[in-house]
Motif scaffolding. Structure first.
Motif, short mmCIF file in Angstrom:
data_model
loop_
_atom_site.label_atom_id
_atom_site.label_comp_id
_atom_site.label_asym_id
_atom_site.label_seq_id
_atom_site.Cartn_x
_atom_site.Cartn_y
_atom_site.Cartn_z
N MET A 2 -16.90 6.22 -3.50
CA MET A 2 -16.67 6.91 -2.25
C MET A 2 -15.85 8.19 -2.49
SD MET A 2 -15.61 4.76 1.19
CE MET A 2 -15.43 3.17 0.47
N ASP A 3 -16.20 9.24 -1.80
CA ASP A 3 -15.38 10.44 -1.86
C ASP A 3 -14.44 10.46 -0.64
OD1 ASP A 3 -16.77 11.48 0.36
OD2 ASP A 3 -18.01 12.81 -0.84
N TRP A 4 -13.62 11.51 -0.54
CA TRP A 4 -12.61 11.57 0.51
C TRP A 4 -13.22 11.53 1.91
CZ3 TRP A 4 -7.74 10.44 0.03
CH2 TRP A 4 -7.12 10.59 -1.21
N SER A 5 -14.27 12.30 2.13
CA SER A 5 -14.84 12.35 3.48
C SER A 5 -15.50 11.02 3.85
CB SER A 5 -15.82 13.52 3.63
OG SER A 5 -16.88 13.39 2.73
N GLU A 6 -16.15 10.39 2.90
CA GLU A 6 -16.74 9.07 3.17
C GLU A 6 -15.66 8.04 3.50
OE1 GLU A 6 -20.65 8.73 0.34
OE2 GLU A 6 -18.70 8.88 -0.65
N LEU A 7 -14.60 8.05 2.71
CA LEU A 7 -13.52 7.09 2.92
C LEU A 7 -12.87 7.29 4.29
CD1 LEU A 7 -11.71 4.79 1.97
CD2 LEU A 7 -10.33 6.50 0.74
N LYS A 8 -12.59 8.53 4.65
CA LYS A 8 -11.97 8.79 5.94
C LYS A 8 -12.91 8.37 7.08
CE LYS A 8 -9.21 11.96 8.59
NZ LYS A 8 -8.62 13.27 8.70
N SER A 9 -14.17 8.62 6.94
CA SER A 9 -15.15 8.23 7.96
C SER A 9 -15.21 6.71 8.12
CB SER A 9 -16.53 8.78 7.59
OG SER A 9 -17.48 8.36 8.53
N VAL A 10 -15.19 6.00 7.02
CA VAL A 10 -15.19 4.53 7.07
C VAL A 10 -13.94 4.04 7.80
CG1 VAL A 10 -15.03 2.43 5.66
CG2 VAL A 10 -16.67 4.20 5.06
N CYS A 11 -12.79 4.64 7.47
CA CYS A 11 -11.53 4.26 8.14
C CYS A 11 -11.58 4.56 9.64
CB CYS A 11 -10.34 4.98 7.51
SG CYS A 11 -9.91 4.39 5.87
N GLU A 12 -12.11 5.73 9.99
CA GLU A 12 -12.18 6.11 11.41
C GLU A 12 -13.05 5.16 12.21
OE1 GLU A 12 -13.47 10.16 10.78
OE2 GLU A 12 -11.46 10.93 11.21
#
Length: 184
Positions: free
Chosen positions: A1-11
């Protein structure tokens, strides 16, 4: 996972009920290539309002300690185990920590810090060892895989008990000395 994917999953996470009561996701902030990462337990009221960890009174005190030992806040990464605020700033429930710990692990994988500093007993229990005693073990540096770990008093504890402030200053100087040594 990259940063944007990880943040999206968290959101979009609904793994625990905290997603329903949060104002903002408190993902993390700072240098994504930091040698030093600080990890608290959960966001507080100010963090929930802004979406940024450690911006309230405890965060301002942490900033003072960082400055006192010559560490720039912009040079570190700061996150919490939980990404959503527990109601009334209560301690995180074990199942809430279980729901979020994978996100923190992904952040650690992306950053690859040289040292992780647990801010307080709860994060130390979760990340260093289950029977961690903050009053006895704060400031002790241990190796975990490719990085060092330690725990210091949570800044909010220092706001309640000023007698621990000198211990915190000593621990922060030790962290700075460790970082200086590994950069040689």
């Amino acid at each position: 996972m990259d940063w944007s994917e990880l943040k999206s999953v968290c959101e979009n996470c609904t793994a625990c009920p905290l997603c329903k009561t949060r104002t903002n996701l408190v993902f993390g902030t700072g240098n994504r290539e930091a040698d030093l990462m600080f990890v608290g337990e959960a966001p507080g009221e100010q963090e929930d309002k802004t979406g940024i960890p450690f911006v309230g009174a405890a965060g301002q005190l942490l900033d003072k300690y960082l400055a006192a030992v010559g560490i720039e806040r912009d040079d570190v990464y700061i996150a919490n185990i939980l990404k959503c605020r527990p109601p009334y700033n209560r301690d995180p429930l074990p199942e809430e920590g279980d729901a979020c710990i994978g996100y923190l692990r992904e952040q650690v994988k992306l950053i690859r810090p040289k040292m992780i500093v647990c801010l307080g007993r709860i994060s130390a229990i979760r990340l260093i060892k289950p029977d961690y005693k903050i009053t006895r073990e704060h400031g002790e540096i241990v190796r975990r895989g490719s990085f060092a770990m330690t725990a210091v008093y949570h800044p909010s504890a220092l706001l309640r008990d000023a007698s621990k402030k000198e211990d915190m200053f000593r621990d922060m100087k030790k962290i700075k000395a460790y970082l200086d040594e590994i950069k040689k």
